[in-house]
Enzyme design. Structure first.
Site, short mmCIF file in Angstrom:
data_model
loop_
_atom_site.label_atom_id
_atom_site.label_comp_id
_atom_site.label_asym_id
_atom_site.label_seq_id
_atom_site.Cartn_x
_atom_site.Cartn_y
_atom_site.Cartn_z
N LYS A 128 42.59 -44.50 -30.65
CA LYS A 128 42.22 -43.14 -30.21
C LYS A 128 41.65 -43.24 -28.81
O LYS A 128 41.09 -44.28 -28.43
CB LYS A 128 41.13 -42.57 -31.14
CG LYS A 128 41.03 -41.06 -31.07
CD LYS A 128 42.08 -40.39 -31.94
CE LYS A 128 42.09 -38.90 -31.79
NZ LYS A 128 42.91 -38.27 -32.84
N ASP A 168 45.23 -34.32 -28.89
CA ASP A 168 44.14 -34.02 -29.83
C ASP A 168 43.44 -32.81 -29.20
O ASP A 168 44.04 -32.08 -28.40
CB ASP A 168 43.21 -35.23 -30.01
CG ASP A 168 42.28 -35.08 -31.21
OD1 ASP A 168 42.71 -35.32 -32.36
OD2 ASP A 168 41.10 -34.69 -31.03
N ASN A 242 46.02 -25.88 -31.77
CA ASN A 242 47.32 -26.31 -32.29
C ASN A 242 47.34 -26.36 -33.83
O ASN A 242 48.26 -25.82 -34.46
CB ASN A 242 47.66 -27.69 -31.71
CG ASN A 242 48.90 -28.28 -32.34
OD1 ASN A 242 48.82 -29.05 -33.30
ND2 ASN A 242 50.06 -27.89 -31.85
N SER A 379 54.79 -37.78 -34.92
CA SER A 379 54.72 -38.64 -33.73
C SER A 379 55.48 -39.94 -33.99
O SER A 379 56.21 -40.43 -33.13
CB SER A 379 53.27 -38.98 -33.39
OG SER A 379 52.65 -37.95 -32.66
P1 NDP Z 1 42.95 -27.76 -29.88
O1 NDP Z 1 42.27 -28.18 -28.64
O2 NDP Z 1 44.33 -27.22 -29.83
O3 NDP Z 1 42.05 -26.68 -30.64
C1 NDP Z 1 40.75 -26.98 -31.03
C2 NDP Z 1 40.15 -25.75 -31.67
O4 NDP Z 1 38.91 -26.10 -32.27
C3 NDP Z 1 39.85 -24.66 -30.66
O5 NDP Z 1 39.94 -23.42 -31.29
C4 NDP Z 1 38.41 -24.99 -30.27
O6 NDP Z 1 37.68 -23.91 -29.73
C5 NDP Z 1 37.84 -25.42 -31.60
N1 NDP Z 1 36.72 -26.35 -31.36
C6 NDP Z 1 36.76 -27.49 -30.65
N2 NDP Z 1 35.55 -28.06 -30.58
C7 NDP Z 1 34.74 -27.22 -31.25
C8 NDP Z 1 33.35 -27.24 -31.53
N3 NDP Z 1 32.57 -28.25 -31.10
N4 NDP Z 1 32.86 -26.22 -32.28
C9 NDP Z 1 33.66 -25.21 -32.71
N5 NDP Z 1 34.97 -25.14 -32.46
C10 NDP Z 1 35.49 -26.12 -31.75
O7 NDP Z 1 42.89 -29.01 -30.86
P2 NDP Z 1 43.72 -29.31 -32.18
O8 NDP Z 1 44.05 -28.05 -32.89
O9 NDP Z 1 44.81 -30.24 -31.81
O10 NDP Z 1 42.66 -30.15 -33.03
C11 NDP Z 1 41.80 -29.55 -34.00
C12 NDP Z 1 41.33 -30.62 -34.96
O11 NDP Z 1 42.45 -31.20 -35.62
C13 NDP Z 1 40.57 -31.80 -34.33
O12 NDP Z 1 39.61 -32.26 -35.25
C14 NDP Z 1 41.66 -32.86 -34.19
O13 NDP Z 1 41.13 -34.15 -34.14
C15 NDP Z 1 42.43 -32.61 -35.47
N6 NDP Z 1 43.80 -33.11 -35.51
C16 NDP Z 1 44.72 -32.75 -34.55
C17 NDP Z 1 46.02 -33.20 -34.63
C18 NDP Z 1 47.06 -32.77 -33.68
O14 NDP Z 1 48.23 -33.14 -33.87
N7 NDP Z 1 46.76 -31.99 -32.66
C19 NDP Z 1 46.43 -34.13 -35.69
C20 NDP Z 1 45.41 -34.38 -36.68
C21 NDP Z 1 44.16 -33.91 -36.56
P3 NDP Z 1 37.36 -23.87 -28.16
O15 NDP Z 1 38.64 -23.43 -27.52
O16 NDP Z 1 36.26 -22.87 -28.03
O17 NDP Z 1 36.93 -25.24 -27.77
O1 2IT Z 2 44.18 -37.08 -35.23
C1 2IT Z 2 45.41 -37.23 -35.14
O2 2IT Z 2 46.06 -37.73 -36.06
C2 2IT Z 2 46.08 -36.81 -33.91
N1 2IT Z 2 45.41 -36.26 -33.03
C3 2IT Z 2 47.55 -37.05 -33.72
C4 2IT Z 2 47.80 -38.45 -33.26
C5 2IT Z 2 49.23 -38.75 -32.83
O3 2IT Z 2 49.41 -39.88 -32.36
O4 2IT Z 2 50.12 -37.92 -32.97
#
Ligand code: NDP
Ligand code: 2IT
Length: 447
Positions: A128, A168, A242, A379
């Protein structure tokens, strides 16, 4: 040494070696607490020091990221990449850009990623990365210069057979594009070094949707095992990035009614069911706040602050924002309001106390390393397509994703049962993920 004593010793070593990193401690504690019966059955793991090695990253990189803002000011951020474990394949895991990022966050995410990637059944180790950069309010050019500086350092350490970053929080298609371009320029190589690429230049169809869709597939699978279905159920989702957007899309396709979304400022409640076109326009195109939604949909209500979101009555809760966003009090309210299943779209969004509440009240609980593995799974499929220099159809990628999520549910359920923790998918996912990694580490000798 008896298993429980070893687990305690390893945990104390983690505390000592990694002071001031509570998120990492929390992630390790949860996994170690599930492994007693596995160690009892497999003394070879104890003899070979598998636990001691598993909790210590293979490599930790910390670096300076100098960049220039639009006003010409010189700015400096801190970058990280933790190459945690390569027993099952090259390091694989996302990059997070958020002001809260520090080494403890990246370590917790990297540690989770080892077992998550193992669960996908694909050949990927765990890693990561990230930076304490805040993309909010930055222009496209500032984001580009930052990404270029970030990858200028990181490009020495990554590669399509070495370490393959992805997105992420704060890192999506735009950022992956800038990083890929700079990597290609410096290395003079067009390779699948990053996943989540644009569809015209090596990205996989269904990667954008994969985490959210996968979360809903595994939720549906767990409901099916209990004779139920998402169809007709009320779904509460947090976040609006996302994962939240594509969880909403798939839940709606399967007949669920999604009534909440949030960002770090507050949450919306739409009793009519959220309009995803509006959300996509606001968040993916205009990069605005979720608050703007209520200016367009008059029946919806916006509440400042995030904690109240779990007070909205729902059948299904899918936390998709960030770590520790759902605490014990929120869990108790969800239980009181009749919530029957919780699926972690985010990494570690539920506190350990919240998880206890769910497990003690017969709420089906799907831990993140199983429930959100769809993103890294696709991925892995993107890497496979890149290696073959071909591109699959959306249908093929989605079918593979669905198959992987179903298998993760099955393997986690069976592992829980086999080790005396039937119905506990936290234990099941940790055990099923761990055994594959431990066997690979045993076979590869002392490395
Ligand atoms: P994005 O950046 O697309 O979206 C994050 C969302 O969460 C936004 O709405 C953001 O609001 C909110 N957020 C972030 N930090 C905080 C906080 N401290 N308190 C409240 N809300 C918060 O990220 P993703 O959707 O990609 O990721 C969301 C979660 O999913 C994370 O935990 C990530 O690790 C996990 N994840 C993502 C994957 C991926 O493929 N993208 C895969 C597996 C897990 P704001 O805009 O106000 O910051
Ligand atoms: O937390 C996760 O699994 C991710 N942010 C996706 C990692 C990846 O390599 O697609």
């Amino acid at each position: 040494m008896p298993a429980n004593e070893l687990i305690q010793t390893v945990y104390e070593q983690v505390l000592k070696r990694n002071p001031g990193e509570p998120e990492f401690h929390q992630a390790v504690r949860e996994v170690l607490d599930c492994l007693g019966p596995v160690l009892d059955k497999n003394p070879d793991y104890v003899k070979a020091g598998i636990l001691e090695r598993l909790v210590e990253p293979e490599r930790q990189l910390i670096f300076r990221i100098p960049w220039q803002d639009d006003k010409g000011n010189f700015r400096v951020n801190r970058g990280f990449r933790i190459e945690f474990n390569s027993a099952l394949g090259p390091y694989k895991g996302g990059i997070r850009f958020h002001p809260s990022v520090y080494i403890g966050i990246i370590k917790f995410l990297g540690f989770e990623q080892i077992l998550k990637n193992s669960l996908t059944g694909l050949m990927m180790g765990g890693g990561k990365g990230g930076a304490d950069f805040d993309p909010k309010g930055k222009s496209d050019n500032e984001v580009m210069r930052f990404c270029q500086s970030f990858i200028t350092e990181l490009c020495r350490h990554i590669g399509p057979d070495t370490d393959i970053p992805a997105g992420d929080i704060g890192v999506g298609g735009r950022e992956i594009g800038y990083m890929f371009g700079q990597y290609k320029r410096i290395r003079n190589e067009f390779t699948g070094v990053l996943t989540g690429k644009g569809l015209e230049w090596g990205g996989s169809l269904a990667r954008t949707e994969a985490t959210g869709y996968g979360l809903v597939y595994i939720t549906e699978e767990a409901l099916k095992a209990n004779g139920k279905s998402i169809d007709g159920m009320t779904v509460s989702i947090s976040g609006s990035g996302n994962v939240a957007i594509y969880a909403t899309e798939k839940a709606q396709q399967l007949g669920g009614k999604v009534i909440t979304l949030s960002d770090s400022n507050g949450f919306i409640y739409d009793p009519d069911g959220v309009n995803l076109d509006t959300v996509k326009q606001l968040k993916e195109v205009e990069r605005k706040r979720i608050k703007q939604y209520v200016a367009i949909h008059k029946n919806a209500k916006y509440t400042e602050g995030c904690s109240g979101i779990w007070g909205v009555k729902c059948d299904i809760a899918l936390p998709c924002a960030t770590q520790n966003e759902l605490d014990e009090d929120a869990a108790k309210i969800l239980v009181k309001n009749g919530c029957i299943i919780v699926g972690e779209g985010a990494n570690m969004p539920c506190t350990p106390e919240a998880v206890e509440v769910f497990l003690n009240n017969n709420v089906v609980f799907l831990p993140g390393k199983a429930a959100n593995a769809g993103g890294v799974a696709v991925s892995g499929l993107e890497m496979a397509q890149n290696s073959q220099r071909i591109a699959w159809t959306f249908e093929k990628a989605e079918a593979e994703l669905k198959n992987i999520m179903t298998t993760i549910y099955k393997n986690s359920s069976e592992a829980a049962e086999e080790y005396g923790r039937a119905g506990n998918l936290v234990a099941g996912a940790n055990i099923a993920g761990f055994i594959k990694v431990a066997n690979a580490m045993l076979a590869q000798g002392l490395v």
